[in-house]
Design a protein around this motif. Structure first.
Motif, PDB file in Angstrom:
ATOM      1  N   MET A  24       0.677  -1.418  -0.157  1.00 62.42           N
ATOM      2  CA  MET A  24      -0.417   0.152  -0.269  1.00 62.42           C
ATOM      3  C   MET A  24       1.286   1.045  -0.282  1.00 62.42           C
ATOM      4  O   MET A  24       0.413   2.376   0.111  1.00 62.42           O
ATOM      5  CB  MET A  24      -1.156   0.214   1.057  1.00 62.42           C
ATOM      6  CG  MET A  24      -2.085  -1.557   1.224  1.00 62.42           C
ATOM      7  SD  MET A  24      -2.786  -1.513   0.078  1.00 62.42           S
ATOM      8  CE  MET A  24      -3.815  -0.245   0.034  1.00 62.42           C
ATOM      9  N   ALA A  25       1.865   0.883   0.285  1.00 60.59           N
ATOM     10  CA  ALA A  25       2.853   2.154  -0.461  1.00 60.59           C
ATOM     11  C   ALA A  25       3.095   2.677  -1.377  1.00 60.59           C
ATOM     12  O   ALA A  25       3.216   1.850  -2.219  1.00 60.59           O
ATOM     13  CB  ALA A  25       4.463   1.664   0.911  1.00 60.59           C
ATOM     14  N   ASP A  26       2.776   4.851  -1.420  1.00 57.21           N
ATOM     15  CA  ASP A  26       3.542   4.539  -2.988  1.00 57.21           C
ATOM     16  C   ASP A  26       5.131   4.259  -2.999  1.00 57.21           C
ATOM     17  O   ASP A  26       6.069   4.395  -4.196  1.00 57.21           O
ATOM     18  CB  ASP A  26       3.480   6.339  -3.260  1.00 57.21           C
ATOM     19  CG  ASP A  26       1.664   6.093  -2.944  1.00 57.21           C
ATOM     20  OD1 ASP A  26       1.037   4.731  -3.047  1.00 57.21           O
ATOM     21  OD2 ASP A  26       1.049   7.316  -2.482  1.00 57.21           O
ATOM     22  N   ARG A  27       5.908   4.681  -1.597  1.00 51.19           N
ATOM     23  CA  ARG A  27       7.259   4.529  -1.810  1.00 51.19           C
ATOM     24  C   ARG A  27       8.367   3.258  -3.112  1.00 51.19           C
ATOM     25  O   ARG A  27       7.886   1.930  -2.852  1.00 51.19           O
ATOM     26  CB  ARG A  27       8.413   4.280  -0.490  1.00 51.19           C
ATOM     27  CG  ARG A  27       7.824   5.520  -0.006  1.00 51.19           C
ATOM     28  CD  ARG A  27       9.007   5.551   1.437  1.00 51.19           C
ATOM     29  NE  ARG A  27      11.031   5.319   0.742  1.00 51.19           N
ATOM     30  CZ  ARG A  27      11.404   5.230   1.364  1.00 51.19           C
ATOM     31  NH1 ARG A  27      11.068   4.856   2.680  1.00 51.19           N
ATOM     32  NH2 ARG A  27      12.273   5.379   1.603  1.00 51.19           N
ATOM     33  N   LYS A  28       8.918   3.037  -3.830  1.00 52.12           N
ATOM     34  CA  LYS A  28       9.364   2.412  -4.349  1.00 52.12           C
ATOM     35  C   LYS A  28      10.673   2.142  -3.677  1.00 52.12           C
ATOM     36  O   LYS A  28      11.129   2.316  -2.312  1.00 52.12           O
ATOM     37  CB  LYS A  28      10.054   3.032  -5.494  1.00 52.12           C
ATOM     38  CG  LYS A  28       9.017   3.450  -6.366  1.00 52.12           C
ATOM     39  CD  LYS A  28       8.695   1.775  -7.220  1.00 52.12           C
ATOM     40  CE  LYS A  28       7.359   2.421  -8.239  1.00 52.12           C
ATOM     41  NZ  LYS A  28       6.568   1.662  -8.965  1.00 52.12           N
ATOM     42  N   THR A  29      10.530   0.308  -3.483  1.00 56.46           N
ATOM     43  CA  THR A  29      12.107   0.332  -3.035  1.00 56.46           C
ATOM     44  C   THR A  29      13.668   1.209  -3.058  1.00 56.46           C
ATOM     45  O   THR A  29      14.241   1.215  -4.176  1.00 56.46           O
ATOM     46  CB  THR A  29      12.910  -1.257  -3.111  1.00 56.46           C
ATOM     47  OG1 THR A  29      11.345  -2.023  -3.264  1.00 56.46           O
ATOM     48  CG2 THR A  29      13.859  -1.627  -2.330  1.00 56.46           C
ATOM     49  N   VAL A  30      14.269   1.167  -2.301  1.00 58.25           N
ATOM     50  CA  VAL A  30      15.163   2.572  -2.302  1.00 58.25           C
ATOM     51  C   VAL A  30      16.652   1.056  -1.848  1.00 58.25           C
ATOM     52  O   VAL A  30      17.069   0.740  -0.799  1.00 58.25           O
ATOM     53  CB  VAL A  30      15.633   3.249  -0.825  1.00 58.25           C
ATOM     54  CG1 VAL A  30      16.665   4.371  -1.009  1.00 58.25           C
ATOM     55  CG2 VAL A  30      13.879   4.179  -0.988  1.00 58.25           C
ATOM     56  N   MET A  31      17.319   0.999  -2.413  1.00 62.63           N
ATOM     57  CA  MET A  31      17.997   0.193  -3.194  1.00 62.63           C
ATOM     58  C   MET A  31      19.500   1.104  -2.205  1.00 62.63           C
ATOM     59  O   MET A  31      19.829   2.048  -3.260  1.00 62.63           O
ATOM     60  CB  MET A  31      18.828  -0.121  -4.144  1.00 62.63           C
ATOM     61  CG  MET A  31      17.412  -1.545  -4.605  1.00 62.63           C
ATOM     62  SD  MET A  31      17.070  -2.618  -3.803  1.00 62.63           S
ATOM     63  CE  MET A  31      17.950  -3.984  -3.615  1.00 62.63           C
ATOM     64  N   ARG A  32      20.188   0.477  -2.043  1.00 66.93           N
ATOM     65  CA  ARG A  32      21.675   1.240  -1.479  1.00 66.93           C
ATOM     66  C   ARG A  32      22.379   0.314  -2.226  1.00 66.93           C
ATOM     67  O   ARG A  32      22.516  -1.033  -2.510  1.00 66.93           O
ATOM     68  CB  ARG A  32      22.356   1.073  -0.155  1.00 66.93           C
ATOM     69  CG  ARG A  32      22.769   0.116   0.326  1.00 66.93           C
ATOM     70  CD  ARG A  32      22.611   0.594   1.701  1.00 66.93           C
ATOM     71  NE  ARG A  32      22.495  -1.117   2.661  1.00 66.93           N
ATOM     72  CZ  ARG A  32      23.209  -1.720   2.166  1.00 66.93           C
ATOM     73  NH1 ARG A  32      24.764  -1.917   1.496  1.00 66.93           N
ATOM     74  NH2 ARG A  32      23.327  -3.218   2.931  1.00 66.93           N
ATOM     75  N   GLU A  33      23.674   0.613  -2.689  1.00 68.59           N
ATOM     76  CA  GLU A  33      25.457   0.156  -3.114  1.00 68.59           C
ATOM     77  C   GLU A  33      25.578  -0.520  -1.895  1.00 68.59           C
ATOM     78  O   GLU A  33      25.640  -0.552  -1.447  1.00 68.59           O
ATOM     79  CB  GLU A  33      25.791   1.269  -3.445  1.00 68.59           C
ATOM     80  CG  GLU A  33      26.831   0.623  -4.879  1.00 68.59           C
ATOM     81  CD  GLU A  33      28.171   1.671  -5.305  1.00 68.59           C
ATOM     82  OE1 GLU A  33      29.269   0.752  -5.530  1.00 68.59           O
ATOM     83  OE2 GLU A  33      27.838   2.520  -5.087  1.00 68.59           O
ATOM     84  N   ASP A  34      26.049  -2.303  -3.162  1.00 67.85           N
ATOM     85  CA  ASP A  34      26.213  -3.205  -1.824  1.00 67.85           C
ATOM     86  C   ASP A  34      27.806  -3.032  -2.140  1.00 67.85           C
ATOM     87  O   ASP A  34      28.733  -3.565  -2.325  1.00 67.85           O
ATOM     88  CB  ASP A  34      26.147  -4.728  -2.532  1.00 67.85           C
ATOM     89  CG  ASP A  34      26.030  -5.722  -1.330  1.00 67.85           C
ATOM     90  OD1 ASP A  34      26.757  -4.652   0.188  1.00 67.85           O
ATOM     91  OD2 ASP A  34      26.479  -6.592  -1.478  1.00 67.85           O
ATOM     92  N   ILE A  35      28.064  -2.494  -0.840  1.00 70.71           N
ATOM     93  CA  ILE A  35      29.726  -2.221  -0.765  1.00 70.71           C
ATOM     94  C   ILE A  35      30.228  -2.973   1.086  1.00 70.71           C
ATOM     95  O   ILE A  35      30.266  -2.932   1.745  1.00 70.71           O
ATOM     96  CB  ILE A  35      30.032  -0.498  -0.278  1.00 70.71           C
ATOM     97  CG1 ILE A  35      29.344  -0.131  -1.915  1.00 70.71           C
ATOM     98  CG2 ILE A  35      31.728  -0.578  -0.357  1.00 70.71           C
ATOM     99  CD1 ILE A  35      29.564   1.991  -1.369  1.00 70.71           C
ATOM    100  N   ALA A  36      31.585  -3.856   0.493  1.00 73.22           N
ATOM    101  CA  ALA A  36      31.896  -3.994   1.703  1.00 73.22           C
ATOM    102  C   ALA A  36      32.255  -3.163   2.931  1.00 73.22           C
ATOM    103  O   ALA A  36      32.967  -2.108   2.105  1.00 73.22           O
ATOM    104  CB  ALA A  36      32.950  -5.363   1.425  1.00 73.22           C
TER     105      ALA A  36
END
Length: 100
Positions: A55-67
């Motif tokens: 029901m949320a309007d937000r899209k999934t916020v992805m962050r860069e996968d950094i070790a």
């Protein structure tokens, strides 16, 4: 759909839970009502209704996968009462003390 008291006892036993006869009876009644409500939902005509996953309007916020460096294990284990080879030792919870 009626959930029997025997089914409640069976699931409770699998979950290592114990209920009084009164609690078992109440759970059977409550669970039967829940299943009946779900069965009512199966009767609703949803043809042509788009699938809703959120029901949320937000899209999934992805962050860069950094070790990133982790924590020092020795520092983490300073507050652990008992440990061996970087495993935390805790009291056994199984009756025979064996492996799960």
């Amino acid at each position: 759909m009626k959930i029997s008291e025997e089914e409640v006892r069976h699931v409770a036993n699998l979950s290592k839970l114990r209920f009084s006869d009164q609690e078992t009876k109440e759970f059977a009644s409550s669970l039967s009502k829940i299943v009946d409500m779900i069965e009512l939902l199966n009767e609703v005509d949803t043809e042509g209704v788009p699938v809703t996953t959120t029901m949320a309007d937000r899209k999934t916020v992805m962050r860069e996968d950094i070790a990133q460096p982790g924590h020092n294990r020795d520092d983490l284990f300073k507050n652990v009462p008992q440990h061996q080879d970087y495993y935390i030792k805790v009291p056994a919870i199984l009756e025979d003390g064996g492996d799960a």
